[in-house]
Enzyme design. Structure first.
Site, PDB file in Angstrom:
ATOM      1  N   GLU A   1       0.693  -1.608  -0.015  1.00 27.61           N
ATOM      2  CA  GLU A   1       0.047   0.153  -0.257  1.00 27.61           C
ATOM      3  C   GLU A   1       0.679   1.439  -0.028  1.00 27.61           C
ATOM      4  OE1 GLU A   1      -3.309  -0.182   3.328  1.00 27.61           O
ATOM      5  OE2 GLU A   1      -3.677   1.778   2.163  1.00 27.61           O
TER       6      GLU A   1
ATOM      7  N   GLU B   1      -5.844  -9.637   3.750  1.00 28.72           N
ATOM      8  CA  GLU B   1      -5.259  -8.584   4.743  1.00 28.72           C
ATOM      9  C   GLU B   1      -5.565  -9.418   5.889  1.00 28.72           C
ATOM     10  OE1 GLU B   1      -5.979  -4.510   5.782  1.00 28.72           O
ATOM     11  OE2 GLU B   1      -6.584  -3.879   3.176  1.00 28.72           O
TER      12      GLU B   1
ATOM     13  N   GLN C   1       2.576  -6.018   6.017  1.00 32.93           N
ATOM     14  CA  GLN C   1       2.635  -5.463   4.706  1.00 32.93           C
ATOM     15  C   GLN C   1       4.105  -5.509   3.839  1.00 32.93           C
ATOM     16  OE1 GLN C   1       1.201  -1.576   3.349  1.00 32.93           O
ATOM     17  NE2 GLN C   1      -0.843  -2.156   4.359  1.00 32.93           N
TER      18      GLN C   1
ATOM     19  N   TYR D   1      -6.342  -9.260  11.809  1.00 31.96           N
ATOM     20  CA  TYR D   1      -5.097  -9.001  11.495  1.00 31.96           C
ATOM     21  C   TYR D   1      -5.125  -9.540  13.228  1.00 31.96           C
ATOM     22  CZ  TYR D   1      -3.853  -5.247   8.164  1.00 31.96           C
ATOM     23  OH  TYR D   1      -3.861  -5.276   6.711  1.00 31.96           O
TER      24      TYR D   1
ATOM     25  N   GLU E   1     -12.411  -2.270   2.414  1.00 30.07           N
ATOM     26  CA  GLU E   1     -12.907  -1.679   3.687  1.00 30.07           C
ATOM     27  C   GLU E   1     -14.254  -1.274   3.343  1.00 30.07           C
ATOM     28  OE1 GLU E   1     -10.312  -1.740   6.883  1.00 30.07           O
ATOM     29  OE2 GLU E   1      -9.827  -3.771   6.881  1.00 30.07           O
TER      30      GLU E   1
HETATM   31  O1  AHR Z   1      -3.118  -2.659   6.693  1.00 27.81           O
HETATM   32  C1  AHR Z   1      -3.368  -0.814   6.739  1.00 27.81           C
HETATM   33  C2  AHR Z   1      -5.031  -0.412   6.519  1.00 27.81           C
HETATM   34  O2  AHR Z   1      -5.506  -1.976   7.719  1.00 27.81           O
HETATM   35  C3  AHR Z   1      -5.139  -1.325   5.266  1.00 27.81           C
HETATM   36  O3  AHR Z   1      -4.634   0.414   4.407  1.00 27.81           O
HETATM   37  C4  AHR Z   1      -6.864  -0.911   5.565  1.00 27.81           C
HETATM   38  O4  AHR Z   1      -7.406  -1.848   4.910  1.00 27.81           O
HETATM   39  C5  AHR Z   1      -6.866  -1.918   6.945  1.00 27.81           C
HETATM   40  O5  AHR Z   1      -7.318  -1.195   8.106  1.00 27.81           O
END
Ligand code: AHR
Length: 549
Positions: free
Chosen positions: A74, A354, A403, A299, A220
């Site tokens: 990103e 993600e 990432q 996450y 998102e």
């Molecule tokens: O990876 C960081 C952020 O986490 C991304 O931009 C978003 O899609 C998510 O909330």
């Protein structure tokens, strides 16, 4: 972002081994119990627990899609600028502005696809600003409000994925863009016909159409991508799916572009309602629109804002983070079950596009740049997640760790001309043989590793048969202190030899640095094969991959 509270995992603790000992110890005059407890607490470090694995190569399961090992890059902090792009005039060795060291490292892990340009950035991105000779400087409002030079745009990204041998996973702007903008971007990238946009692409150096393998319809959209309700998103999704067409003639067959709808971002009714809405719409879709995938973001964070340290932590934080990450399995099962109701033939893949550990920003860094270290804990976390995805390979067709470079759980960390490969990078390297391999069930009693009020399976394992028929076995030892002795048997196969690598480190928070880049690197492991069975001694906190012949 998925929000998981610490209390959630605390309430679900299972303590079979230690609690049995404690119960015995508190009984009056239970000297036996006290002795048991003492024994439990004083197991010498060298005593290896024995665990039997039984692998059945005749029961070949779903194919482990290579896209399970995808990456995410990103426009955020130093993820793109400095991490990938240094510009053609840089003293850092580069090819058309793209770092050669980073390209070589990524080629070695056979990256299947890279998701770009975001993340939240994607729904603020207007592609025309970063093609051609005139590139206005814009803002990156999501990530620190810094300037976006737009020197890395569509042509540079496509050059980058071409250099590393990966496919492009493009996310179109559904939040602040228009269907027309997305349609024109697709035409710019994929049209073979000499339209004005295709000619512009040619003038910018690429006469042939690009291949866009995967297309994200927003990011998102329930939050940074426009704060939409499920119904509002569904109506947008249909429009974008209809008009964001791929014109590349080479993609009109099996290599057709797959469209990925925004999916859930965690556990709880808000997210099941989202999956329900998208999948229900899919079930009733007509010839004029379609989706091939549903995204999921997950996450391992604990709570917001992220506060776990990425380095300088101990066994408590190690065990807590691993406990949290193992909840991914239940999350995938829950959303897969909803998908099964609307799509029993599993035509729509789940793309966990993600995922990874998200910790407190490193002291001294810009907190908006999401800079963190990457430790042995992350290597174990990566292996556990990849194994979960592989076990769900009938539904999970892709994943993108967040990432790729310099941001969150990165493969690579750079600082000007320096580059270091992280423990997570080495896990992805060791897992290359699992790309496109067929999943094979492994049965075992994992036993327990306990620390404080956290209990975790002592080991995790998957097996697969590679495209060339080779048998591969991965075993993770979660216990940070105790080795494990594995005895693996293979139904219908008499193992003759085995070879492989193991990744371990002195401490749970060991990291690779520019000064000491080889603290956490894979080393060959010696395997004993006798009577058709394989015996392996796994170091504490280790990830091991072996091939068996
Ligand atoms: O990876 C960081 C952020 O986490 C991304 O931009 C978003 O899609 C998510 O909330």
């Amino acid at each position: 972002m998925s929000v998981v509270s610490v209390t959630q995992w605390k309430s679900k603790l299972a303590l079979p081994f230690l609690s049995r000992c404690l119960a015995a110890a508190t009984r009056p005059a239970s000297l036996v119990g006290i002795a048991l407890l003492a024994a439990a607490l004083t197991i010498p470090a060298a005593v290896a627990q024995k665990i039997a694995l039984s692998v059945d190569p005749s029961k070949s399961g779903a194919k482990i899609d290579r896209n399970l090992f995808g990456q995410f890059a990103e426009h955020l902090g130093h993820g793109i600028y400095d991490g990938i792009w240094v510009g053609p005039d840089s003293a850092i060795p580069n090819t058309r502005g793209i770092r050669n060291d980073v390209v070589a490292a990524l080629k070695a892990i056979k990256v299947p696809n890279v998701r770009w340009p975001g993340g939240c950035f994607a729904d603020d991105y207007h592609w025309r600003k970063s093609v051609g000779p005139q590139r206005p400087v814009t803002l990156n409002p999501n990530w620190g409000g810094v300037t976006e030079p737009n020197t890395f745009g569509t042509n540079e990204f496509m050059d980058f994925v071409d250099q590393i041998g990966a496919d492009a996973y493009i996310s179109v702007n559904v939040g602040s863009g228009t269907p027309q903008e997305a349609a024109e971007w697709l035409e710019y990238m994929t049209s073979e016909q000499p339209t004005a946009l295709a000619r512009e692409r040619a003038a910018n150096g690429h006469p042939d159409p690009y291949k866009v393998a995967l297309l994200g319809l927003g990011n998102e959209s329930w939050d940074c991508g426009g704060n939409m309700t499920p119904d509002y998103y569904v109506s947008q999704m249909k429009i974008y799916s209809r008009y964001a067409r791929n014109f590349n003639p080479a993609q009109h067959d099996a290599s057709q572009m797959r469209k990925i709808a925004v999916g859930p971002g965690g556990d709880g009714p808000r997210w099941t309602a989202w999956t329900e809405a998208v999948m229900k719409a899919y079930q009733q879709h007509t010839w004029s629109w379609d989706i091939n995938g549903l995204s999921m973001h997950n996450y391992t964070v604990g709570h917001w804002p992220p506060s776990y340290a990425s380095v300088g932590f101990g066994e408590t934080e190690y065990s807590q983070i691993l406990k949290l990450t193992l909840e991914t399995d239940a999350l995938i099962s829950k959303h897969s079950a909803i998908m099964d109701r609307y799509d029993p033939d599993k035509k729509v893949g789940l793309f966990v596009d993600e995922w990874g550990g998200w910790y407190a920003p490193l002291p001294g860094s810009n907190p908006q740049f999401l800079v963190q270290q990457n430790s042995m804990r992350d290597a174990v976390l990566a292996a556990l997640n990849l194994n979960i995805f592989a076990r769900h390979a009938d539904r999970v067709r892709g994943s993108n760790i967040a990432q790729m470079i310099n941001v969150l759980q990165a493969m690579i960390i750079t600082d000007k001309e320096k580059m270091v490969l992280t423990p997570t990078y080495y896990v992805f390297k060791m897992y290359v043989p699992f790309q496109e391999a067929s999943f094979i069930p492994v049965t075992f009693e994992a036993g327990w590793y306990t620390h404080g009020d956290v209990a975790l399976p002592r080991v995790d394992a998957i097996a697969a048969k590679g495209a060339n028929g080779k048998l591969w076995l991965e075993i993770t030892n979660l216990d940070p202190d105790q080795p494990v002795e594995i005895e693996a048997s293979f139904a219908g196969v008499t193992a003759k030899s085995a070879a492989g690598e193991t990744l371990t480190a002195p401490k749970v928070d060991s990291v690779n640095t520019f000064e000491a880049p080889n603290t956490v690197v894979p080393k060959p492991i010696s395997a004993k094969v006798q009577g058709g069975k394989l015996t392996l001694k796994l170091e504490p906190k280790s990830v091991t991959v072996v091939s068996v012949e």
